[in-house]
Design a protein around this motif. Structure first.
Motif, mmCIF file in Angstrom:
data_model
loop_
_atom_site.group_PDB
_atom_site.id
_atom_site.type_symbol
_atom_site.label_atom_id
_atom_site.label_comp_id
_atom_site.label_asym_id
_atom_site.label_seq_id
_atom_site.Cartn_x
_atom_site.Cartn_y
_atom_site.Cartn_z
ATOM 1 N N LYS A 150 0.827 -1.210 0.000
ATOM 2 C CA LYS A 150 0.000 0.000 0.000
ATOM 3 C C LYS A 150 0.861 1.259 0.000
ATOM 4 O O LYS A 150 0.606 2.208 -0.759
ATOM 5 N N THR A 154 1.290 3.730 -3.269
ATOM 6 C CA THR A 154 0.882 5.134 -3.176
ATOM 7 C C THR A 154 2.015 6.062 -3.590
ATOM 8 O O THR A 154 1.796 7.086 -4.248
ATOM 9 N N ILE A 183 -3.074 -1.198 -6.825
ATOM 10 C CA ILE A 183 -2.101 -0.116 -7.054
ATOM 11 C C ILE A 183 -1.174 -0.387 -8.239
ATOM 12 O O ILE A 183 -0.347 0.458 -8.575
#
Length: 359
Positions: A150, A154, A183
């Motif tokens: 994560k 990002t 992602i």
């Protein structure tokens, strides 16, 4: 410290063997600590599976970055995260949820902004420590790895691409693999495209009433090569691979091709739908409804080709297919479709249909 000594220490600190990392830590004691060791020392202090290494590394690196350590510990004490060992003691390795790991790394990143420390690289080194030289991440480390995914996703940290690929290959749609899917569009390269296309075509569906996240990520990437690969799957052996995957896969591939909007997909899509979904009556209304919208979105390539198949769908036995076809014709906005739509309004749906469907 000489260059050779520095290189030797780094080699030990990055070793897959915890005993060699311990030796590297002992070599840093009592010497001027080179900045090149900071990333490894932070990674070991936070995420080394060997507890004694974490303690030793923390004692060393906290002296060089007392403010960062102090703020991280303060945040930990104010809002203690869930830990696997149920302790409230500051020990990031024990964090139990991926979102807590992500938040911790984000805080670490903000606190380190002026220090020049590469926190993304700390995460990547942390992943390597957890992997420990074996092919697969253990179940006990899944949430830590999910947090790294994560955070690095990002930050769009391109050096983490191979890590993302490895995690997805191990976990697929589960655990940290699912976080990779969400992602992965932030990473570049044909290997990413190949990974996602194969992931979609090999997908085993458990929830079938919504478009899969893998298809959504392919659309976000948006390359013509994706459309070409999916179109090839529609054409290869009559699209048997897609048909074998069932209605959800067929729907998602057709939806994806429409949203991508590349003209290389139109003819294979028309042939696939005409031969398999209409003439053979395979896969029901959901796939045909998806194909109707895809045809509308690809009509800029060849309006006549798209419209002809939609005209066939207007006479389909399923009211849902008819509704989708009419809507798609409206999206195209061609005057040629007016007589067909007028027939629908008048209840003349053809092939024995009447007004009973409420048109």
């Amino acid at each position: 410290m000489s260059g050779d000594s520095e290189e030797k220490i780094i080699k030990f600190l990055q070793s897959e063997d915890p005993a060699l990392r311990k030796m590297g830590l002992s070599l840093t004691t009592g010497v001027g600590l080179p900045a090149s060791c900071n990333v490894d020392l932070f990674a070991i202090s936070f995420f080394d599976p060997e507890p004694s290494n974490r303690v030793t590394a923390s004692g060393i690196i906290s002296k060089s970055f007392p403010e960062i350590f102090g703020e991280l510990k303060k945040g930990w004490d104010n809002y203690p995260p869930n830990t696997r060992n149920e302790s409230k003691k500051f020990d990031p390795y024990q964090m139990d949820y991926d979102f807590q790991v992500e938040n911790f790394m984000q805080d670490f990143h903000k606190l380190s902004a002026e220090s020049g420390l590469d926190v993304c690289e700390v995460s990547l080194r942390g992943y390597n420590l957890l992997k420990g030289g074996v092919e697969q991440i253990s179940d006990s480390h899944k949430d830590l790895v999910g947090g790294f995914v994560k955070f690095l996703g990002t930050e769009k940290y391109q050096p983490a691409k191979q890590m993302m690929i490895d995690i997805y290959k191990q976990f697929g749609d589960n655990g940290p693999g699912r976080e990779v899917i969400l992602i992965i569009h932030n990473f570049e390269g044909e290997d990413i495209v190949e990974l996602l296309v194969e992931g979609l075509l090999n997908k085993k569906y458990f929830i079938s009433n919504s478009i899969d996240d893998t298809a959504k990520q392919l659309v976000k990437i948006g390359s013509e090569n994706i459309a070409a690969k999916l179109a090839e799957a529609l054409s290869d052996r009559g699209g048997s691979r897609i048909l074998y995957g069932g209605v959800p896969l067929t729907r998602d591939v057709l939806w994806c091709l429409g949203k991508l909007g590349h003209c290389c997909a139109l003819e294979p899509l028309v042939n696939f739908c005409s031969l398999n979904l209409i003439k053979l009556g395979l896969d029901g209304w959901e796939s045909l409804s998806a194909s109707a919208y895809a045809l509308a979105e690809l009509s800029h390539c060849d309006e006549d080709l798209s419209s002809e198949l939609l005209f066939e769908m207007v006479d389909h036995r399923s009211e849902w297919v008819v509704e989708s076809a009419v809507y798609a014709l409206g999206m195209i906005g061609s005057e040629r479709s007016i007589p067909k739509i007028e027939d629908i309004i008048a209840g003349k749906r053809g092939k024995g249909h009447s007004r009973t469907f409420g048109w």
